[in-house]
Write an enzyme that holds these catalytic residues in place. Structure first.
Site, PDB file in Angstrom:
ATOM      1  N   GLN A  51       0.814  -1.215   0.000  1.00 32.10           N
ATOM      2  CA  GLN A  51       0.000   0.000   0.000  1.00 32.10           C
ATOM      3  C   GLN A  51       0.848   1.267   0.000  1.00 32.10           C
ATOM      4  O   GLN A  51       0.481   2.269  -0.630  1.00 32.10           O
ATOM      5  CB  GLN A  51      -0.934   0.008   1.210  1.00 32.10           C
ATOM      6  CG  GLN A  51      -1.982   1.113   1.161  1.00 32.10           C
ATOM      7  CD  GLN A  51      -2.915   1.070   2.361  1.00 32.10           C
ATOM      8  OE1 GLN A  51      -2.497   1.377   3.482  1.00 32.10           O
ATOM      9  NE2 GLN A  51      -4.159   0.687   2.132  1.00 32.10           N
TER      10      GLN A  51
ATOM     11  N   GLU B  10      12.750  30.781 -15.126  1.00 40.12           N
ATOM     12  CA  GLU B  10      11.556  31.412 -15.711  1.00 40.12           C
ATOM     13  C   GLU B  10      10.620  31.959 -14.633  1.00 40.12           C
ATOM     14  O   GLU B  10       9.406  31.999 -14.821  1.00 40.12           O
ATOM     15  CB  GLU B  10      10.790  30.407 -16.586  1.00 40.12           C
ATOM     16  CG  GLU B  10      11.603  29.748 -17.649  1.00 40.12           C
ATOM     17  CD  GLU B  10      11.878  30.629 -18.854  1.00 40.12           C
ATOM     18  OE1 GLU B  10      10.998  31.389 -19.256  1.00 40.12           O
ATOM     19  OE2 GLU B  10      13.002  30.545 -19.383  1.00 40.12           O
TER      20      GLU B  10
END
Length: 386
Positions: free
Chosen positions: A285, A369
């Site tokens: 899990q 950027e």
């Protein structure tokens, strides 16, 4: 690996996506590790990418390009980023931050002189805004441009310039006059042709990721630039820089999505094959939940990015959406590469596997950027209408 969530594109966009995917797998993937390891600008690959038309996707057909909208170009960039963020950056620098502002703001003379050469790779472009003391605060640049008869003399240093080591055409931002406050109104954009207005490479900068992209410091000492090479109007450079970055952030987000997808695919394949305690680790899990979170973030980032590109193509307001896409996709890429490395364990940390490169490349996405902090600042201002 989108399975039933596969996004359907227009025939044009799907053709471009398939072209980019096939080219990336055939031509870029085999040399991606070498480019990262040697950290040398890949001239041979650059020329192949130019012949493939990757640098002129959004350039008007009359200047040797394909005249595409931003969305199909972003999709193409995503496919390239799946195998090499360095190659993806070459496309972004050559087209989004060098060709695009010339297409939008340039005179016919400037377009005739430079656009075709950029689209066909005959010239290598560079976007020169960042300085040693001015990064996020772009209005604080110190480079000076002094008018001298029919020329300007540029003096100053630019740093962290992608393709700077090999660039022969630089879009340079410099202050042409003093102005009150810090609004950038005194900044002008210049097209600096190295053959006519020589500048020097101060030093090559060793970087953690995005290697092989020619990142360097550029020095301008009494660099004489003809007044005809002013892009736009004197004093209009800050607006040009911000508008250019607003659009290029969408391409960066697309690259982030591609990188995250590559990390996710590697993690899924490994989890299915690797066994621990008598069964594949995909049965645990802890692994399943990591994969579920990764896929959710990647798909969300992809939709944010495509939506921003769509709005821009429809000539609608897109600044807020571009910042959302950029900050979410870049952080999703960092998280996806981190989780994938955890799933692969020692193999993820080994240079024998590309995931180690993905992890290093991802970090720059939160910085270049416009940092994640700057994107949140832009979003806050848009939300509050400041």
């Amino acid at each position: 690996m989108l399975d039933s969530w596969e996004i359907k594109f227009t025939p044009e966009a799907e053709t471009i996506r398939r072209m980019a995917k096939e080219f990336a797998e055939k031509e870029i993937a085999p040399v991606a590790d070498r480019i990262d390891r040697e950290n040398k600008f890949p001239t041979d690959l650059f020329e192949k990418m130019a012949r493939q038309g990757l640098f002129g996707m959004c350039t008007p057909p009359e200047y040797g390009g394909s005249g595409l909208d931003l969305l199909p170009a972003t999709v193409a960039g995503e496919e390239i980023a799946k195998v090499s963020m360095s190659a993806s950056l070459l496309v972004n620098i050559q087209s989004a931050v060098t060709s695009a502002p010339i297409s939008r703001f340039g005179t016919k003379q400037q377009k005739d002189a430079y656009l075709r050469d950029l689209a066909t790779g005959k010239r290598v472009g560079a976007f020169c805004l960042t300085e040693p003391a001015a990064g996020s605060d772009a209005a604080a640049i110190e480079m000076k441009a002094t008018k001298d008869d029919n020329h300007y003399l540029l003096n100053g240093t630019k740093t962290f310039i992608s393709q700077g080591e090999v660039a022969d055409l630089a879009l340079v931002f410099a202050k042409t006059r003093r102005a009150a406050g810090n609004d950038g109104g005194e900044i002008t954009a210049f097209l600096v042709d190295k053959g006519e207005s020589p500048f020097t490479v101060g030093s090559k900068i060793e970087v953690m990721g995005f290697r092989g992209t020619g990142t360097a410091e550029l020095v301008f000492e009494n660099c004489q630039v003809p007044k005809e090479n002013v892009l736009g109007e004197e004093g209009g450079g800050f607006l040009i820089a911000m508008m250019t970055l607003n659009e290029s952030r969408i391409g960066v987000a697309g690259g982030a999505v591609g990188l995250a997808q590559a990390a996710f695919d590697a993690a899924v394949e490994y989890a299915k094959q690797r066994k621990a305690f008598g069964r594949p680790i995909a049965r645990f899990q802890a692994i399943q939940w990591m994969l579920a979170d990764m896929l959710t973030q990647i798909h969300s980032a992809r939709l944010l990015t495509y939506h921003a590109a769509y709005l821009r193509d429809q000539q609608r307001e897109f600044v807020k959406e571009a910042s959302m896409a950029k900050v979410f996709a870049s952080e999703a890429a960092v998280e996806a590469t981190r989780r994938a490395t955890q799933i692969l364990g020692g193999y993820g940390y080994s240079k024998d596997y590309p995931l180690e490169r993905y992890y290093r490349d991802a970090k720059l996405l939160e910085i270049g950027e416009g940092t994640s902090e700057i994107q949140r600042l832009i979003l806050a201002r848009e939300i509050l209408q400041l």
